[in-house]
Write an enzyme that holds these catalytic residues in place. Sequence first.
Site, PDB file in Angstrom:
ATOM      1  N   ASP A 149      18.054 -60.746   3.448  1.00  0.00           N
ATOM      2  CA  ASP A 149      16.640 -61.091   3.605  1.00  0.00           C
ATOM      3  C   ASP A 149      15.811 -60.056   2.840  1.00  0.00           C
ATOM      4  O   ASP A 149      16.336 -59.034   2.383  1.00  0.00           O
ATOM      5  CB  ASP A 149      16.338 -61.048   5.116  1.00  0.00           C
ATOM      6  CG  ASP A 149      14.930 -61.528   5.449  1.00  0.00           C
ATOM      7  OD1 ASP A 149      14.334 -62.268   4.650  1.00  0.00           O
ATOM      8  OD2 ASP A 149      14.428 -61.160   6.536  1.00  0.00           O
ATOM      9  N   GLU A 155      13.134 -59.933  -2.218  1.00  0.00           N
ATOM     10  CA  GLU A 155      12.294 -60.361  -3.365  1.00  0.00           C
ATOM     11  C   GLU A 155      12.066 -59.218  -4.352  1.00  0.00           C
ATOM     12  O   GLU A 155      11.941 -59.528  -5.530  1.00  0.00           O
ATOM     13  CB  GLU A 155      10.959 -60.898  -2.836  1.00  0.00           C
ATOM     14  CG  GLU A 155      11.084 -62.210  -2.078  1.00  0.00           C
ATOM     15  CD  GLU A 155      11.832 -62.095  -0.762  1.00  0.00           C
ATOM     16  OE1 GLU A 155      11.684 -61.055  -0.095  1.00  0.00           O
ATOM     17  OE2 GLU A 155      12.576 -63.023  -0.420  1.00  0.00           O
ATOM     18  N   ASP A 191      10.204 -68.470   5.154  1.00  0.00           N
ATOM     19  CA  ASP A 191       9.399 -68.562   6.374  1.00  0.00           C
ATOM     20  C   ASP A 191       8.459 -69.757   6.366  1.00  0.00           C
ATOM     21  O   ASP A 191       7.260 -69.631   6.110  1.00  0.00           O
ATOM     22  CB  ASP A 191       8.596 -67.274   6.561  1.00  0.00           C
ATOM     23  CG  ASP A 191       9.510 -66.091   6.829  1.00  0.00           C
ATOM     24  OD1 ASP A 191      10.685 -66.322   7.192  1.00  0.00           O
ATOM     25  OD2 ASP A 191       9.050 -64.949   6.661  1.00  0.00           O
TER      26      ASP A 191
END
Length: 800
Positions: free
Chosen positions: A405, A408, A483
């Site tokens: 997770d 990015e 999300d």
Amino acid sequence: MITNTELEKKGNLFPSKLVSYEQNGDSICFTSENGVQLIITVVRDSMLRLRYATDGIFENDFSYAIDQDQSHGYSVLDITEDDEFIWIITEQIKCRITRKDMRTAMFDVEGALILQDELGFHWEESFEFGGNYVKMSKSTVDGENFYGLGDKPTSFNLKGKRLSNWNTDQYAFGKDLDELYKAIPFYIGLHSAKAYGIFFDNTFKTHFDFCHERRNITSFWADGGEMNYYFIYGPKIGDVVTKYTNLTGRPELPPMWALGYHQSKWSYYPEAKVKELAANFRNNRFPCDALYLDIDYMDGFRCFTWNKDYFPEPKRMVEELEEDGFKTVAIIDPGIKIDNEYPIFKDGLEKDYFCKRADGPYMQGKVWPGKCVFPDFTNPKVREWWADHYKTLIGEIGIKGIWNDMNEPAVMEVPGKTFPLDVRHDYDGNRCSHRKAHNIFGMQMARATYEGVRKYIFPKRPFTITRASYSGGQRFSSTWTGDNLASWEHLWLANTQIQRLGISGFSFAGTDIGGFADQPTGELFTRWIQLGVFHPFCRVHSSGDHGEQEPWYFGEEVLNITRKFVELRYQLLPYLYTAFYQYCKDNIPILKPLVYFDQEDIQTHYRSDEFIFGEHFLICPIQEPNVQGRRMYIPRGQWYNFWNDTVIEGGKELWVDAPLDSMPIYVKEGAIIPKYPVQQYVDEIEIEEINLDIYYKNGKQNSVLYEDDHDGYDYKMGIFNFRTFKLTGKTNDIFVQQHVNGTYKSSLKTMKITFHGLPFTIKSATVNNEDVSLESIGYDNERNSIILQENFTDLHLIGE
Ligand code: MIG
């Protein structure tokens, strides 16, 4: 942001006329009077690569996206020229280069124009950062449509959109919001029933404009790096997608349990809670294969540690869960807590493995653990080091999958929510700033994770999931869309995004079923499960702050309906697994949007609710509240309504009933669908009999079934079966041949064959070319079923 118009104002630079060209093997290098060079490489008969250098200096040729094992080669490469043009001719395309301006145009071998430069390549010098903003513009034909670009949350057809790629942690994103978690600079153009693809392999921030700024112009550009793109000719969308996927790679076959139902939440802890969750699944007879541990399992969010208050004996817990049929998947984030007592921090510091700012200090940023540093996953040594940390988690504790997770990378409380652009990266020896490495950081983290999991889970197969990625990242990990929100709009987005990812090389994808933020109503949850069971990755996940999201939470009715659909997924596991095999081996996406299925039918060009699941199922989710059905488009061909076997002729829109316990599902005529009995988890039972549902067709249809051990690598040594079923139906008889290729011996003994839509009553039969009595094959005339040995070679049923 640099746009077309701005660029024009600031002074675009263009190549001038060609002065020479030179062929070097599969590449032809063109040089213009003002020193621009263009190298066109014939990668395959239907694929060209085009690279431009503005002053004759090409960068080191390095790409994270291209799969080293891809197939290469072409059979024809001819060059011809006249006063105006130079032509590169392969067996499938002709590329025309105009002498006076270096512009290119692509034609098929019949001479039909596929794609041509408008302004073509141009650039603006970037005084601030060095290098160039590199730009390309193409003419668009009337009626041309566009697809692809990964996870964009916008209408499936990209015509009229302007989008860019810059991996971003976009909590509770919305429709038309750019950018999201992934950068997949690949799109498909379709006009005149012919498709081509453009893969712009550039990891800087990339931009795409599909007739948004100017009506008949499509352009793409990047904030740095090279104009370096692949032109991929179809003519079918399927050809474009499989060629792109072959170029950028596909994953190894996942373990079958990864195709089961997964349950996640931020977070399930402590151990008692996890155990209670597991017990609830089994008590409710709700199939489930995997439970997820989100960040709270760690000690103060330190990667590769455990909170011993919550999980005093992780190894024991994981083992006990496994005895009950649950695999445990754990999250790992990229931020390493700055803490002198924390060995990973100290070790990484000593080895100089953390990202640094331009002037030397460490890149520090706040994430869940507080102030953190970040491994530079673009350094091969760092990836190896990271991979080794999975030794304990996977090899000793027994975690079966890893969830990456925040890669990015996401950083809290800073503008842009990521690293500042001056951060330095190794980029596998091609040192650069974060401007260039940003979009591949997440993919390289997932790659390191994959290598580690693969190593320590051996001889089993790895399972990984990542939020951020770049083209080619599908080689290393499955993915989810991040999300999302518990809303009907997000259910629509889920459908669009997973189809879009599928034709962008990323089939192994799913959404947070039910929505991550906010809480779904029972109705929304039910409708989302109905869609989710047809997504390659099927996981319920939620933020935990907005209430419960386990299937039993919404009451008896929702539990029963969602169970029915999850059971259907478990029944269809052999079918889905076969679709995975076709993806992993032949690059075929698991979900096929309607335009992929039938591009010649223009009705499909703007449709995105309906899709094909595997080869034979037509699915259309219900995406609105309070409805008892919906209108949908049935593509051309004959289709069986899955629920009642009525047959309809496609090529039209129609109303389909779908009260809450149903949804529109159709099966293509002639299909042979393999089904397992319902299990609570993969390999719960030794399967001795599978069902084959045969949907009668007056004509011919092939179906396939792939089988292996569901895990491990024996299949790589040929220990698998690939069954081909050939059906030939006539008005008064049906003939089914089975050809088995492979050496796998499973527990399978018999096949229960059920006929759907048979237009006659069975009167006699031959099996393997011998007459048999209907009794001996267990004929049940009410259900229209028989039972055969699994290795039957042919079956002939004759009616009256
Ligand atoms: O800042 O680990 O998308 O799935 O549950 C939030 C906690 C961090 C974001 C992920 C989500 C996950 C959550 N994470």
